[in-house]
Design a protein around this motif. Sequence first.
Motif, mmCIF file in Angstrom:
data_model
loop_
_atom_site.group_PDB
_atom_site.id
_atom_site.type_symbol
_atom_site.label_atom_id
_atom_site.label_comp_id
_atom_site.label_asym_id
_atom_site.label_seq_id
_atom_site.Cartn_x
_atom_site.Cartn_y
_atom_site.Cartn_z
ATOM 1 N N GLU A 156 39.132 -43.305 28.633
ATOM 2 C CA GLU A 156 40.277 -44.000 29.492
ATOM 3 C C GLU A 156 39.570 -44.611 30.726
ATOM 4 O OE1 GLU A 156 44.304 -41.628 28.153
ATOM 5 O OE2 GLU A 156 43.042 -41.085 29.735
ATOM 6 N N LEU A 157 38.859 -43.590 31.339
ATOM 7 C CA LEU A 157 38.246 -43.953 32.749
ATOM 8 C C LEU A 157 37.157 -45.296 32.468
ATOM 9 C CD1 LEU A 157 37.598 -43.427 35.735
ATOM 10 C CD2 LEU A 157 35.810 -41.755 35.222
ATOM 11 N N TYR A 158 36.189 -45.027 31.366
ATOM 12 C CA TYR A 158 35.328 -46.034 31.131
ATOM 13 C C TYR A 158 36.190 -47.759 31.040
ATOM 14 C CZ TYR A 158 32.094 -48.570 28.102
ATOM 15 O OH TYR A 158 31.271 -49.604 27.566
ATOM 16 N N GLN A 159 37.086 -47.443 30.148
ATOM 17 C CA GLN A 159 37.934 -48.406 29.794
ATOM 18 C C GLN A 159 38.713 -49.284 30.676
ATOM 19 O OE1 GLN A 159 39.517 -47.671 25.874
ATOM 20 N NE2 GLN A 159 37.764 -47.957 24.721
ATOM 21 N N SER A 160 38.942 -48.334 31.808
ATOM 22 C CA SER A 160 39.818 -48.814 32.940
ATOM 23 C C SER A 160 39.379 -50.101 33.559
ATOM 24 C CB SER A 160 40.177 -47.686 33.806
ATOM 25 O OG SER A 160 38.954 -47.441 34.536
ATOM 26 N N SER A 161 38.125 -50.413 33.604
ATOM 27 C CA SER A 161 37.700 -51.596 34.382
ATOM 28 C C SER A 161 36.334 -52.060 34.110
ATOM 29 C CB SER A 161 37.742 -51.414 35.819
ATOM 30 O OG SER A 161 36.584 -50.500 36.486
ATOM 31 N N LYS A 162 36.106 -53.276 34.453
ATOM 32 C CA LYS A 162 34.964 -53.855 34.039
ATOM 33 C C LYS A 162 33.617 -53.138 35.093
ATOM 34 C CE LYS A 162 34.843 -57.834 31.398
ATOM 35 N NZ LYS A 162 35.508 -56.997 30.394
ATOM 36 N N HIS A 163 34.180 -52.926 36.017
ATOM 37 C CA HIS A 163 33.112 -52.262 36.849
ATOM 38 C C HIS A 163 32.808 -50.653 36.412
ATOM 39 C CE1 HIS A 163 31.474 -50.420 40.560
ATOM 40 N NE2 HIS A 163 32.324 -49.282 40.574
ATOM 41 N N ASN A 164 33.751 -50.093 35.870
ATOM 42 C CA ASN A 164 33.491 -48.651 35.351
ATOM 43 C C ASN A 164 32.825 -48.848 34.019
ATOM 44 O OD1 ASN A 164 34.735 -47.105 37.364
ATOM 45 N ND2 ASN A 164 36.598 -47.117 36.624
ATOM 46 N N GLN A 165 33.138 -49.960 33.293
ATOM 47 C CA GLN A 165 32.168 -50.050 31.818
ATOM 48 C C GLN A 165 30.711 -50.255 32.315
ATOM 49 O OE1 GLN A 165 33.955 -53.164 29.531
ATOM 50 N NE2 GLN A 165 36.107 -52.062 29.952
ATOM 51 N N HIS A 166 30.456 -51.003 33.535
ATOM 52 C CA HIS A 166 29.166 -51.238 33.939
ATOM 53 C C HIS A 166 28.504 -49.829 34.536
ATOM 54 C CE1 HIS A 166 25.753 -53.467 35.633
ATOM 55 N NE2 HIS A 166 26.005 -52.629 36.755
ATOM 56 N N LEU A 167 29.250 -49.200 35.302
ATOM 57 C CA LEU A 167 28.871 -48.078 35.874
ATOM 58 C C LEU A 167 28.368 -47.098 34.754
ATOM 59 C CD1 LEU A 167 28.416 -46.978 38.937
ATOM 60 C CD2 LEU A 167 30.958 -46.190 38.736
ATOM 61 N N TYR A 168 29.261 -46.685 33.937
ATOM 62 C CA TYR A 168 29.317 -45.499 32.934
ATOM 63 C C TYR A 168 28.599 -45.804 31.490
ATOM 64 C CZ TYR A 168 32.356 -43.357 36.307
ATOM 65 O OH TYR A 168 32.842 -43.099 37.672
ATOM 66 N N ARG A 169 27.953 -47.084 31.572
ATOM 67 C CA ARG A 169 27.670 -47.696 30.186
ATOM 68 C C ARG A 169 26.979 -46.488 29.264
ATOM 69 N NH1 ARG A 169 23.737 -50.234 27.864
ATOM 70 N NH2 ARG A 169 22.549 -50.366 29.890
ATOM 71 N N GLN A 170 25.735 -46.336 30.022
ATOM 72 C CA GLN A 170 24.898 -45.300 29.391
ATOM 73 C C GLN A 170 25.533 -44.115 28.980
ATOM 74 O OE1 GLN A 170 21.443 -46.067 31.718
ATOM 75 N NE2 GLN A 170 20.313 -46.670 29.971
ATOM 76 N N SER A 171 25.819 -43.493 30.211
ATOM 77 C CA SER A 171 26.722 -41.932 29.776
ATOM 78 C C SER A 171 27.777 -42.042 28.751
ATOM 79 C CB SER A 171 27.212 -41.586 30.853
ATOM 80 O OG SER A 171 27.581 -42.211 31.955
ATOM 81 N N TYR A 175 28.469 -39.702 25.492
ATOM 82 C CA TYR A 175 29.872 -39.205 25.000
ATOM 83 C C TYR A 175 30.513 -39.772 23.743
ATOM 84 C CZ TYR A 175 34.840 -38.405 25.725
ATOM 85 O OH TYR A 175 36.078 -37.512 25.457
ATOM 86 N N ASN A 176 30.310 -40.985 23.672
ATOM 87 C CA ASN A 176 31.019 -41.527 22.482
ATOM 88 C C ASN A 176 30.532 -40.905 21.298
ATOM 89 O OD1 ASN A 176 33.182 -42.894 21.551
ATOM 90 N ND2 ASN A 176 31.802 -44.977 21.408
ATOM 91 N N LYS A 177 29.367 -40.697 21.189
ATOM 92 C CA LYS A 177 28.481 -40.156 19.947
ATOM 93 C C LYS A 177 29.316 -38.957 19.575
ATOM 94 C CE LYS A 177 23.863 -41.424 20.358
ATOM 95 N NZ LYS A 177 22.559 -40.662 20.667
ATOM 96 N N ILE A 178 29.809 -38.205 20.767
ATOM 97 C CA ILE A 178 30.404 -36.839 20.159
ATOM 98 C C ILE A 178 31.808 -37.134 19.820
ATOM 99 C CG2 ILE A 178 31.006 -34.493 21.429
ATOM 100 C CD1 ILE A 178 28.798 -35.154 23.387
ATOM 101 N N LEU A 179 32.340 -37.936 20.430
ATOM 102 C CA LEU A 179 33.805 -38.197 20.281
ATOM 103 C C LEU A 179 33.918 -39.094 18.956
ATOM 104 C CD1 LEU A 179 36.569 -38.426 21.202
ATOM 105 C CD2 LEU A 179 36.184 -40.657 22.443
ATOM 106 N N ARG A 180 33.001 -39.756 18.380
ATOM 107 C CA ARG A 180 33.118 -40.475 17.021
ATOM 108 C C ARG A 180 32.904 -39.513 15.865
ATOM 109 N NH1 ARG A 180 29.907 -44.906 19.115
ATOM 110 N NH2 ARG A 180 28.158 -44.022 17.773
ATOM 111 N N LEU A 181 32.225 -38.359 16.160
ATOM 112 C CA LEU A 181 32.092 -37.286 15.184
ATOM 113 C C LEU A 181 33.502 -36.792 14.788
ATOM 114 C CD1 LEU A 181 29.550 -34.611 16.403
ATOM 115 C CD2 LEU A 181 29.224 -35.972 14.550
#
Length: 196
Positions: A156-171, A175-181
Motif C-alpha cells: 500500500e505504501l509503495y503504491q500510494s504515490s509515484k514518489h514512493n514507487q521511485h523511493l522504494y523500487r528495489q526494496s 519484498y514482493n518476491k515473498i508476497l508472491r510466494l
Amino acid sequence: MAIISIASTKGGVGKTSLAFSLAKDLGYRYATNDMSVVLQKYKHARYYPSKIPLYENTVYDFGGFDAPNSDEILLQSDIILVPTTNDLNAIMKSLVFIKKYREKTILVFANMIDNPNDAATIKAKIHAHFPNLAFTYLRRTKLLKNALESGMSARELYQSSKHNQHLYRQSYEEYNKILRLFETDGHYFKVSKNND
Ligand SMILES: Nc1ncnc2c1ncn2[C@@H]1O[C@H](COP(=O)(O)OP(=O)(O)O)[C@@H](O)[C@H]1O
Ligand SMILES: [Mg+2]
C-alpha cells in the motif's frame, strides 16, 4: 489458505515489520505472543499472551517463546520464515532454530542487507548446514518501518504515490518476491524443503 509463522529466537531481526505487511497484503489475521505496535495499527491483529489459537489465513509473529503452544503452531505451519541479519549471533541462532524445525518448509529471510555480498555470505553459511533451504533477502530499507508507522502495508505504501514507487523500487521488488510466494494458492509449498 495458509498458516505462516515468522520466528526467530533473536530480537530485532524484522519479524514484526515483515509479519504486519505480509498479513495486511494477504488480508490475513496477524497473531502474536509479543506486545507489538501492530496491535494499534491493524484491525485484524491479536495479542495472545498465553495460549495462541491455531487459525488458517494467519501470519504468526513469534517474538517471545514463552507461549505454551508456540511449538505446536510452528509445527502446524505451512511455512516458517526465519529472519536473520548479517551478524554471527543471529546466524547461529537461526541455525539452531532451523535444526529444531528442519522437517518443516522453511524460508530463510536475510534482512537489513547492506550489499549483495552480505546476502551471499549469509546464504553460504546457512547452506553449509542445510544445503537446500530456500533463501531470500531484503536490503536495508525504510519500507517496512514507514509502512508500519503509517498503518499501510508495504504494498500500500509503495503504491500510494509515484514518489514512493521511485523511493522504494528495489526494496519493494525484494519484498514482493515473498508476497508472491503466497498469492498464488499453493505456490509456497514449492519452496524446497531442506533434506540434510
Ligand atoms: N529491511 C530493513 N531495513 C532496515 N531496517 C529494518 C528492516 N527490517 C526491519 N527493520 C527495522 O529493524 C527494527 C527491528 O524490527 P522488528 O520488526 O521490530 O524486529 P523483531 O520483531 O524481530 O524484533 C525496527 O526498527 C524495524 O523498522
Ligand atoms: Mg517483534
